[in-house]
Structure formats: C-alpha cells, structure tokens
Design a protein around this motif. Structure first.
Motif, PDB file in Angstrom:
ATOM      1  N   LEU A   1     -14.752 -47.719  25.195  1.00  0.00           N
ATOM      2  CA  LEU A   1     -15.762 -48.592  25.784  1.00  0.00           C
ATOM      3  C   LEU A   1     -15.858 -48.358  27.283  1.00  0.00           C
ATOM      4  O   LEU A   1     -14.844 -48.203  27.967  1.00  0.00           O
ATOM      5  CB  LEU A   1     -15.403 -50.057  25.503  1.00  0.00           C
ATOM      6  CG  LEU A   1     -16.392 -51.122  25.933  1.00  0.00           C
ATOM      7  CD1 LEU A   1     -17.690 -51.000  25.146  1.00  0.00           C
ATOM      8  CD2 LEU A   1     -15.786 -52.517  25.734  1.00  0.00           C
ATOM      9  N   GLY A   2     -17.092 -48.324  27.795  1.00  0.00           N
ATOM     10  CA  GLY A   2     -17.268 -48.114  29.221  1.00  0.00           C
ATOM     11  C   GLY A   2     -18.657 -48.519  29.674  1.00  0.00           C
ATOM     12  O   GLY A   2     -19.445 -49.049  28.888  1.00  0.00           O
ATOM     13  N   PRO A   3     -19.016 -48.255  30.947  1.00  0.00           N
ATOM     14  CA  PRO A   3     -18.202 -47.573  31.962  1.00  0.00           C
ATOM     15  C   PRO A   3     -16.976 -48.357  32.413  1.00  0.00           C
ATOM     16  O   PRO A   3     -15.988 -47.775  32.827  1.00  0.00           O
ATOM     17  CB  PRO A   3     -19.169 -47.409  33.136  1.00  0.00           C
ATOM     18  CG  PRO A   3     -20.520 -47.573  32.566  1.00  0.00           C
ATOM     19  CD  PRO A   3     -20.366 -48.534  31.442  1.00  0.00           C
ATOM     20  N   SER A   4     -17.016 -49.701  32.357  1.00  0.00           N
ATOM     21  CA  SER A   4     -15.857 -50.506  32.696  1.00  0.00           C
ATOM     22  C   SER A   4     -15.715 -51.590  31.643  1.00  0.00           C
ATOM     23  O   SER A   4     -16.644 -51.868  30.876  1.00  0.00           O
ATOM     24  CB  SER A   4     -16.016 -51.131  34.090  1.00  0.00           C
ATOM     25  OG  SER A   4     -17.157 -51.979  34.136  1.00  0.00           O
ATOM     26  N   LEU A   5     -14.552 -52.201  31.593  1.00  0.00           N
ATOM     27  CA  LEU A   5     -14.330 -53.267  30.626  1.00  0.00           C
ATOM     28  C   LEU A   5     -14.912 -54.576  31.148  1.00  0.00           C
ATOM     29  O   LEU A   5     -15.080 -54.758  32.355  1.00  0.00           O
ATOM     30  CB  LEU A   5     -12.831 -53.412  30.361  1.00  0.00           C
ATOM     31  CG  LEU A   5     -12.161 -52.196  29.711  1.00  0.00           C
ATOM     32  CD1 LEU A   5     -10.676 -52.444  29.517  1.00  0.00           C
ATOM     33  CD2 LEU A   5     -12.820 -51.851  28.377  1.00  0.00           C
ATOM     34  N   PRO A   6     -15.242 -55.511  30.258  1.00  0.00           N
ATOM     35  CA  PRO A   6     -15.863 -56.767  30.682  1.00  0.00           C
ATOM     36  C   PRO A   6     -15.009 -57.538  31.673  1.00  0.00           C
ATOM     37  O   PRO A   6     -13.801 -57.708  31.474  1.00  0.00           O
ATOM     38  CB  PRO A   6     -16.015 -57.537  29.365  1.00  0.00           C
ATOM     39  CG  PRO A   6     -16.085 -56.480  28.308  1.00  0.00           C
ATOM     40  CD  PRO A   6     -15.174 -55.404  28.779  1.00  0.00           C
ATOM     41  N   ALA A   7     -15.664 -58.041  32.727  1.00  0.00           N
ATOM     42  CA  ALA A   7     -14.959 -58.824  33.746  1.00  0.00           C
ATOM     43  C   ALA A   7     -14.467 -60.153  33.187  1.00  0.00           C
ATOM     44  O   ALA A   7     -13.527 -60.744  33.725  1.00  0.00           O
ATOM     45  CB  ALA A   7     -15.882 -59.062  34.938  1.00  0.00           C
TER      46      ALA A   7
END
Length: 542
Positions: free
Chosen positions: A505-511
C-alpha cells in the motif's frame, strides 16, 4: 479544522488551516457538523429498525449525506447548511414515529438533541467547537479504529448512492450506517468491538460494490474489450469526468444528433466498454490522463466540462466559466445542474469552437471486466500451467498529486514479460497507455474498470482460485495499491474482510492509523508499505 482522511493530508499528520484538497476551514467544520447531526438521526433510525420502522427517504439521505463529506465532492457551504437542517428534520420525524410505536426516545447522547443555528458562519462555529475527529475517543487506538470505520463509511455511502440511482438497494447498508455512526458515540469502545466494526464495514462495502456492479452491468451490459482513441476529431465537444454512468447516459441522449462529440476524462474511461453506452456514435474518445493533471489539461479543452461525483480538484479561474457540476459535486461560483437537464452544457458546446482538426494520439484498450477475463480463463489457466504466465499483479487504486506516485509507473514498467498487470481506478493513469504486449494473445495490461470494479477483480481472483483448486492467497497474484480518498479505504476494508493478505500500500500509510492498529494489520494481514519497485518486485518474484 482538523482533517486527516486522505493520503495527501498535510505533513502526513492532518490539515489544520486549509485542506490540501482545497477545502477551507468553514467547509471542513460544516462537514464535521453534518456527521455529528447524522449521529443524532442514526440513534432514532436504529431504534426504529428494532420496531420495523423503515423510511426510504431517510435511508437514501444517510447515504447521500455521508457521501457529500468524502474528499473532493462538495465545497459549497450553503449546501451543507441544507443537509444539516434536513438531517435534523428527518431525525425529529423518526423520533415521532419511534415514540408512537413505544420505542426509546430519551437518548442522552448530545447529537440526539442537537439544534443547528441559522447562519453559515454560526453553523461552522458549532462544527469547529466539536473538534470532531480528535474527540472521537480519548484512547488513540480506539480513535484510530473509529476513524477507519468513519472513512470507510464515506466510501460505502458513495457506492451505495450510485447503486441506488440505478435502482439497486439493500436495507442492510443504511442500517449499518446507522449502527456505525452510533457506535462512534460509544466511549471506551472495546478494541475487539472496534475491530469487528471495521471488518463489518468491509463486508457491507462488498455488498455495496456488488449492488453497483449489478446496476452498471444490468443497465449497460457487461463491458467488452474496446479500443478508445486518445486523440480527437474535428467537431464540437463536451468532456465528462467522474464516475456516474447514469449521468453519462443522460448526456449522450441529450446530445444525440446535435453534432457534438463526448469525451471522457478520469474514471469515465472504462465507460467506453459498456455495450449500451458505446452504441452512441458520438461517444468518441478519452481526453487527458488522471485528475491531478486537470489544471494543465482542462484549459486546453475547447468545450464545456461536466464534473460528476468526486476526485476532482477545484477548477481554476481560467476555465471555471465553462465548468458545470452535477449531483453532489459543487463549489461556490460554479454552475450547478440540479435536474439532469444539460441544455446549458449543450448550448455552450455549440457556441464554442470545439476541435478544429483531427489528431491521432493512439488508443488504449478497456473493457476487461470479469466476463471478458473469465471468457478466456482456459487460455489463462493453460498459460499458467505451461509457465508462459508466471504471475499476476493488480496495480491500481487512487491517483493524486503527491510526489512518490511515480512508483506505480516504474513498477509496471519493470514487471517481467511473463507477468500480467490488471489495473483499475484512476491510479492506472500513471501507466494506462503503456504498450506491454501480450502473452499468447492475452494482453499484459488489462483494464478492469473503475475503483468500484474492485468487485469484478475480486470475482476474477475467486474464479481463478476455484479453477486452480486453491485459496486466493495461494494464487500467483500480488496486490500493489495506491490510495487517496475514502472509497479506497472502503475497498481495503473489503479486502481485509475477505482475508486477502500481503497487500502493498502506498504512497504512504494512512495518517489516521495508530502504531498499534498498524501492528495489528501487519501481523494479521501482512500489509506492507511500498518500498522501491525493484525491492518489491524482488520480494514478490524472488
């Protein structure tokens, strides 16, 4: 304001001054107040369900209202005022019905007796005072689970609303919305109950996507492989972008015989594969790439633009005068169509120059839904058994403007020649026009459709697992997903509900995912953040 519901949230933490999406503080506070008011409505609607009191208008409203708070849908404060007031009207009507049936009406929760103030500014102040997301729970992990459910609900609302427009409904979906919104009010919610609610959201979203699939295919036929021109031809023109097939059908009907070509943008591209839509000779081609490039593309389009549903940035002033919105979509100062009568759009198209020449920019293939793919399942199975086809990759999801999304382009470019890439949603516009060739006549790049066609991709995986007499997780299949907004959250929850593991999963993980919740997801489902294309391909293929 505080908002961290999308992937591009400021500094990977949360937007506190203005949304990266363009949402201002006033709209953000009104959206929070709307969700709060819906919790009050849900208390009585859920009690009504216990007494067999079901109101269709309320059920449809809860879906539409939740949907309106999804990223990049509605930025018009006045319309949120209408929704907030309507939620209170429906709450009081449901309260009266419940009282008449002898049900409980003495709820102590504050949303049950919430009274909206009159003006936009005053309502925004009410929303601001809630500090809604931060006050969902004192416990960081429970708050994380509650946010996951809430954001999943927004995706469910979107899909169920689209399905309802096509006549596909299930009472279980609004019932879950009521249940979940009430559960968000529960203080000290046990962790196990929070996890169960997250999994149920995934189950309900699967049903919502199934309904939308039935609506789309039942109305317009199952998609078939179809080449779509990426250039243009000399003629008047209208561009339509978004997700709603019904809006596209109405536009095609209202422009028939008027000398206007219809072009798609974004997630409307797969619509070219539906038999009942492709039969219109003026349904011509696709213009531009993904939504995040519209600020460059749209000023160059020589006709009006019709925005439907979400994933659309606020239009710039240099082309705002020829933008029309439809359905829930809206911005202050932009023309909105309430009655599905596109006469204004047609008249503007006829008054503009349109394309004055013919340009051939090649074409792309769409229409590889489950019927098309499973129609050649014997070839696929034989290719796998003969080792001509080593691995399947599902690379898709949401697109966005944040740096790092070129990962997905590079990943697909580096996928070995003996592998097939399935793709869906607007994330495919990072690589949708790549010529990857074929394996024994099977294209190596298969466009499954829109984001909601994750349902179709799931059916493909289930059918292949049955053919190979194995579990889905045992297939030579890897999921590499990009996310941006809450429909992607809902789809991810569906995949987790189905027990799908090893998702990148990307570009980043959920905040909004706390470290403990993330550890749970990693240990239970082996979810991984993307690394580099080279590293991930090596880890997957060895």
């Amino acid at each position: 304001m505080f908002c961290n519901q999308c992937e591009q949230t400021a500094k990977g933490i949360g937007c506190t001054v203005v949304g990266v999406c363009g949402k201002n503080e006033e709209v953000a506070d009104l959206q929070d107040l709307l969700i709060y008011s819906l919790q009050g409505l849900s208390l009585y609607a859920l009690e009504g369900r216990k007494l067999s009191i079901v109101d269709e208008d309320t059920d449809l409203f809860i879906l539409e209202a939740i949907f309106s708070t999804l990223t990049n849908v509605d930025f018009d404060p006045d319309r949120f005022v209408e929704l907030i007031n309507r939620s209170v009207e429906l709450r009081e009507a449901m309260k009266a019905k419940v009282a008449s049936a002898g049900g409980k009406t003495d709820f102590k929760e504050a949303p049950a007796s919430f009274i909206p103030t009159g003006s936009v500014a005053d309502l925004a102040e009410q929303g601001k005072a809630l500090d809604f997301l931060n006050n969902l729970d004192e416990d960081n992990n429970i708050r994380s689970l509650k946010q996951t459910v809430l954001f999943g609900l927004k995706g469910i609302g979107a899909y169920a609303d689209h399905a309802a427009i096509l006549g596909q409904k299930d009472l279980a979906i609004p019932a879950f919305c009521y249940e979940a919104l009430v559960m968000l009010l529960t203080p000290k919610l046990p962790m196990d109950d929070g996890v169960a609610l997250v999994m149920k959201a995934g189950e309900i979203n699967l049903r919502a996507m199934e309904l939308l699939d039935a609506g789309n295919t039942g109305t317009y036929g199952h998609p078939v492989p179809t080449p779509v021109p990426l250039g243009h031809r000399k003629n008047k023109c209208i561009l339509i972008t978004g997700h709603d097939l019904h809006d596209l059908e109405l536009l095609l009907k209202q422009t028939e015989g008027k000398g206007i070509d219809i072009y798609t943008h974004g997630e409307m591209l797969p619509c070219h594969g539906y038999p009942e839509l492709k039969k219109y000779p003026h349904f011509y081609g696709h213009y531009g790439t993904a939504w995040q490039n519209q600020q460059k593309e749209f000023p160059n389009f020589p006709g009006p633009i019709l925005f439907t549903t979400n994933c659309i940035q606020k239009p710039r002033d240099d082309y705002k005068d020829r933008v029309f919105t439809n359905g829930l979509v809206g911005w202050p100062g932009v023309k909105h169509i309430n009655d599905k009568d596109y006469t204004q759009v047609v008249d503007m198209a006829l008054s503009m120059s349109g394309f004055t020449d013919d340009v051939d920019n090649g074409q792309v293939l769409v229409g590889f839904g489950r019927n098309s793919v499973l129609g050649v399942a014997d070839k696929v199975i034989e290719a796998v058994k003969s080792k001509a086809l080593r691995h399947f990759f599902l690379v898709g999801g949401c697109d966005g403007a944040k740096p790092g999304r070129d990962y997905f382009t590079k990943f697909v470019e580096q996928v070995p020649d003996d592998c097939v890439v399935l793709t869906l949603a607007c994330g495919k516009f990072r690589f949708f026009d790549k010529d990857l060739g074929d394996i024994g006549g099977i294209p190596r790049l298969l466009d499954v459709g829109q984001c909601n066609d994750a349902y179709s991709a799931i059916q493909i995986a289930v059918a292949l697992a049955k053919a190979f007499d194995c579990e889905v997780n045992d297939l030579p299949l890897s999921l590499v997903l990009s996310w941006y907004e809450q429909k992607a959250v809902a789809i991810l929850l569906t995949l987790l509900f189905l027990g799908i593991k090893d998702i990148r999963l990307g570009p980043s993980l959920p905040a909004f995912i706390s470290s403990d919740v993330l550890n749970f997801l990693v240990s239970t489902f082996d979810i991984k953040p993307i690394d580099t294309p080279e590293t991930d391909l090596k880890a997957i293929l060895g």
